[in-house]
Design a protein around this motif. Structure first.
Motif, short mmCIF file in Angstrom:
data_model
loop_
_atom_site.label_atom_id
_atom_site.label_comp_id
_atom_site.label_asym_id
_atom_site.label_seq_id
_atom_site.Cartn_x
_atom_site.Cartn_y
_atom_site.Cartn_z
N SER A 23 -47.97 64.65 26.42
CA SER A 23 -46.72 63.68 27.12
C SER A 23 -46.58 63.84 28.17
N ILE A 24 -46.64 64.52 29.53
CA ILE A 24 -46.71 64.89 30.63
C ILE A 24 -47.36 63.52 31.35
N SER A 25 -48.99 63.21 30.66
CA SER A 25 -49.70 62.32 31.15
C SER A 25 -49.29 60.66 30.86
N LEU A 26 -48.80 60.49 29.90
CA LEU A 26 -48.46 59.28 29.63
C LEU A 26 -47.49 58.77 29.72
N VAL A 27 -46.83 59.81 30.15
CA VAL A 27 -45.30 59.52 30.95
C VAL A 27 -45.42 58.97 32.36
N LEU A 28 -46.80 60.08 32.80
CA LEU A 28 -46.66 59.77 34.09
C LEU A 28 -47.73 58.12 34.24
N PHE A 29 -48.69 57.99 33.48
CA PHE A 29 -49.61 57.19 33.45
C PHE A 29 -48.43 56.00 33.50
N LEU A 30 -47.87 56.03 32.45
CA LEU A 30 -46.86 54.61 32.72
C LEU A 30 -45.74 54.18 33.99
N MET A 31 -45.25 55.13 34.93
CA MET A 31 -44.79 55.58 35.77
C MET A 31 -45.90 55.27 36.82
N GLY A 32 -46.65 55.13 36.55
CA GLY A 32 -47.59 54.97 37.76
C GLY A 32 -48.03 53.75 37.77
N ILE A 33 -48.14 52.85 36.43
CA ILE A 33 -48.26 51.08 36.27
C ILE A 33 -46.96 51.14 37.41
N LEU A 34 -46.31 51.31 36.43
CA LEU A 34 -45.02 50.96 36.87
C LEU A 34 -44.04 50.66 38.85
N GLY A 35 -45.39 51.69 39.11
CA GLY A 35 -45.27 51.94 40.47
C GLY A 35 -46.23 51.07 41.38
N LEU A 36 -47.60 51.33 40.32
CA LEU A 36 -48.93 50.13 41.16
C LEU A 36 -47.50 48.41 41.09
N ILE A 182 -40.38 64.21 29.32
CA ILE A 182 -41.07 65.79 29.67
C ILE A 182 -40.38 66.96 29.45
N ASN A 183 -39.22 66.93 29.57
CA ASN A 183 -38.12 67.56 29.91
C ASN A 183 -38.01 68.64 27.96
N SER A 184 -37.76 67.18 27.07
CA SER A 184 -37.75 67.64 25.78
C SER A 184 -39.15 68.32 25.21
N SER A 185 -40.00 67.49 26.03
CA SER A 185 -41.38 68.10 25.11
C SER A 185 -41.31 70.31 25.70
N ILE A 186 -41.35 69.84 26.82
CA ILE A 186 -41.22 70.69 27.14
C ILE A 186 -40.05 72.59 27.03
N ARG A 187 -38.98 71.53 26.51
CA ARG A 187 -38.49 72.22 26.07
C ARG A 187 -38.14 73.04 24.44
N LEU A 188 -39.04 72.44 24.04
CA LEU A 188 -39.37 72.66 22.65
C LEU A 188 -40.41 73.14 22.58
N SER A 189 -41.83 73.74 23.92
CA SER A 189 -42.27 74.37 23.50
C SER A 189 -42.01 75.74 23.70
N ILE A 190 -41.11 76.27 24.60
CA ILE A 190 -39.94 77.48 24.58
C ILE A 190 -38.80 77.35 23.98
N TYR A 191 -38.56 76.79 22.62
CA TYR A 191 -37.69 76.87 21.72
C TYR A 191 -38.44 77.31 20.81
N SER A 192 -40.10 77.76 20.61
CA SER A 192 -40.55 78.69 19.62
C SER A 192 -40.93 80.09 20.07
N LYS A 193 -40.47 79.92 21.25
CA LYS A 193 -40.59 81.40 21.87
C LYS A 193 -38.93 82.08 22.56
N ARG A 194 -38.28 81.10 21.70
CA ARG A 194 -36.63 81.74 22.12
C ARG A 194 -36.96 83.24 21.83
N PHE A 195 -37.05 84.00 20.77
CA PHE A 195 -37.14 85.41 20.60
C PHE A 195 -37.41 86.54 21.04
N ILE A 196 -39.17 85.75 21.97
CA ILE A 196 -39.80 86.67 22.54
C ILE A 196 -38.75 86.88 24.13
#
Length: 291
Positions: A23-36, A182-196
């Motif tokens: 998700s990070i690579s795809l989003v940043l790639f599209l942002m790079g295209i827009l930057g170009l 990107i924030n949603s992807s990371i939050r979902l990743s951390i959500y699975s470790k909320r009990f830890i």
């Protein structure tokens, strides 16, 4: 059984990491295209402007020395990008190929005229400047007519500034969307470790201690995603440069370096901020709300 659970958890962890990096690579790639697009908006506009042709039709009695002098004056003029002399015989051949019929044999004569095709520098492609140039050329006695697509020039000039504005607006909107994704992807990743997280907190670990491994891991994933995006962007940039060499995309190295550094830094910054606030949310959450 324990080994099966361990393998299952390891697969889940790898899948979670993979989804974050992707998700990070795809989003940043599209942002790079827009930057170009943002960095090269003027180049693109200039490229299209310089494709507009100003055709000068010469009279049949125009002398060769006059035509040569006219071509030399175009070679020295600062408003000319390129000039091409087209004899009427060559023009007749091209036109016959276009219509699929030899019209010269049918008519018994060649009605076309010798001509010079001018492509102007982009800075001079505006309705007022082209009209001034055309009027100046028309004053020469051996010039029969100066022809150009006036509506197209007006349309192109009016749309260039509008296009640049919309590219900036789209870039701002997409930057916001990118941060949210990107924030949603990371939050979902951390959500699975909320009990830890909550278990570590209950046994006395400080918030900083709990946050640190999550931040380090996700920043590394952000760096990996940014590197993948930069590789994909480099390949795309190389392909565009091969396909459209007139844009000279690699001539300005500094804007490209700034863009690449910004994408890499954005991948790290978003990962760090998102991880910090996502872990903080679960640290502040009551135990009964974890479910």
């Amino acid at each position: 059984m324990a080994q099966y659970i361990e393998r299952y958890q390891r697969r889940r962890l790898i899948t979670s990491y993979f989804s974050v990096v992707l998700s990070i690579s795809l989003v940043l790639f599209l942002m790079g295209i827009l930057g170009l697009l943002v960095f090269n908006a003027k180049k693109l506009a200039d490229h299209f402007k310089e494709q507009i042709t100003l055709t000068i039709f010469l009279k049949d009695d125009a002398k060769e020395i006059e035509v040569n002098q006219l071509q030399k004056s175009f070679a020295l003029a600062d408003y000319v990008k390129s000039a091409r002399y087209i004899p009427k015989e060559e023009a007749a051949e091209e036109y016959s190929e276009d219509i699929g019929e030899n019209f010269v044999e049918f008519l018994g004569f060649n009605p076309l005229k010798n001509a010079i095709d001018l492509n102007l520098q982009a800075d001079f492609v505006s309705p007022v400047q082209i009209e001034e140039i055309a009027n100046t050329i028309s004053t020469k006695t051996y010039v029969d007519e100066v022809s150009y697509d006036k509506p197209l020039i007006e349309l192109l000039n009016s749309n260039v500034s509008r296009l640049s504005l919309w590219i900036l607006v789209a870039s701002a909107i997409f930057t916001l969307i990118s941060v949210l994704l990107i924030n949603s992807s990371i939050r979902l990743s951390i959500y699975s470790k909320r009990f830890i997280i909550k278990t570590m907190q209950m046994v006395g670990a400080t918030k900083k201690f709990i946050r640190k491994p999550f931040i380090v891991t996700n920043v590394k994933l952000g760096m990996l995603g940014a590197l993948l995006a930069l590789i994909a962007l480099s390949v795309t940039l190389f392909y565009l440069d091969q396909s459209f060499p007139e844009l000279q995309l690699f001539d300005d190295a500094i804007p490209l370096l700034v863009l690449f550094a910004a994408i890499f830094g954005l991948g790290i910054a978003i990962s760090y901020i998102s991880t910090h606030y996502a872990t903080q949310r679960f640290l502040n959450l009551r135990t009964d709300r974890l479910y």
